[in-house]
Design a protein around this motif. Sequence first.
Motif, PDB file in Angstrom:
ATOM      1  N   PRO A  44       0.804  -1.234   0.000  1.00 31.43           N
ATOM      2  CA  PRO A  44       0.000   0.000   0.000  1.00 31.43           C
ATOM      3  C   PRO A  44       0.834   1.280   0.000  1.00 31.43           C
ATOM      4  O   PRO A  44       0.285   2.373  -0.149  1.00 31.43           O
ATOM      5  N   SER A  46       4.282   1.271  -1.676  1.00 30.23           N
ATOM      6  CA  SER A  46       5.048   1.258  -2.919  1.00 30.23           C
ATOM      7  C   SER A  46       4.171   1.254  -4.154  1.00 30.23           C
ATOM      8  O   SER A  46       4.530   1.864  -5.170  1.00 30.23           O
ATOM      9  N   GLY A  47       3.044   0.539  -4.078  1.00 33.15           N
ATOM     10  CA  GLY A  47       2.225   0.390  -5.280  1.00 33.15           C
ATOM     11  C   GLY A  47       3.056  -0.159  -6.422  1.00 33.15           C
ATOM     12  O   GLY A  47       3.924  -1.003  -6.242  1.00 33.15           O
ATOM     13  N   GLU A 101       4.339   6.947  -6.439  1.00 32.60           N
ATOM     14  CA  GLU A 101       2.919   6.926  -6.093  1.00 32.60           C
ATOM     15  C   GLU A 101       2.508   8.158  -5.281  1.00 32.60           C
ATOM     16  O   GLU A 101       1.505   8.139  -4.572  1.00 32.60           O
ATOM     17  N   THR A 197      -7.137   3.351   1.868  1.00 30.10           N
ATOM     18  CA  THR A 197      -6.411   3.476   0.606  1.00 30.10           C
ATOM     19  C   THR A 197      -7.264   4.200  -0.432  1.00 30.10           C
ATOM     20  O   THR A 197      -8.492   4.262  -0.314  1.00 30.10           O
ATOM     21  N   ILE A 202      -3.405   2.745  -2.750  1.00 26.66           N
ATOM     22  CA  ILE A 202      -2.279   3.361  -2.050  1.00 26.66           C
ATOM     23  C   ILE A 202      -2.798   3.982  -0.753  1.00 26.66           C
ATOM     24  O   ILE A 202      -3.755   4.761  -0.767  1.00 26.66           O
TER      25      ILE A 202
END
Length: 307
Positions: A44, A46-47, A101, A197, A202
Amino acid sequence: MTVTHCNNCPRQCAATRRETRGFCNAGDQLEVASIAIHRGEEPPLSGKKGVCNVFFAHCNLQCCYCQNYEISRGSVDTEKVFYHSISEVVNRIQELLPQTENVVGLVSPTHYADSVIPLIEAIHDRGLSPTIVYNTNGYDSVEVLQQLAPYIDIYLPDFKYMDSDLAFRYSSAADYPEKAQLALLEMYSQKGASLPTDENDIAFRGMIVRHLVLPGAVQNSIDCLRWLADNLGTRIHISLMAQFFPPQTVGRLPDELNRRLTKQEYQQVVDEFYRLGFSRGWVQELDSSEQFHPDFSQRQSFQLMEK
């Protein structure tokens, strides 16, 4: 804000950092070793594109097994410090952020906590609004965390030790369990257990607690997990990590750390993780120690090593 007598962390050195240096050996000027895109954080964060991580030089803990020892130890080579002011740091963040991100990670920031608020304000003054992640070793002052509360979106603390003897032996901080517990409780009071998120999955608010399992220290890990379950609950997000590898430090490692974590050791901790009822978070693969190795002689210090 200029440090006159530094009490940023629980060591309470009260060093002037110009005439005298504290445990971390940081001076009165900001020192950042690397600002780089890092794709190895929790999903969540780094994506797909990664985090813009700001790696501060020096450290208030200086664990003998630190994989970032090149920049975390008291004496850091000057050629490994690329940024010396908030404006230089913000310039680099502004350059890299569009490739990420829209997340900025402040890595080992505790001893420079007095610079964190003006740094974030300078980021905002550029018209940037990234999610700010406070990536800390957990040896933090509650009073400082309270001052940071309006500026930090996500806390990413370690919880290293429940064993004070290990904390002293490996990090010269016998009071780590007590101080880290207080810090974790404060972070939890600010963020709670949820990790909301956006439409791209993210995270934009919350708390993730990391724990690195060390060779020969299974009971310490189990005790850390039990404290977290009893005091923060099993709905918090835990990142259980197996990525320990013996670094080539200048000083000699304790004998018990001159090896990798075994499958049997890690499995005991993983079993306790699930037995306690944790269901939110991530359990690293045992071979993770082969994948992320920093090189702080390069501006892009972390490279994912493809297997």
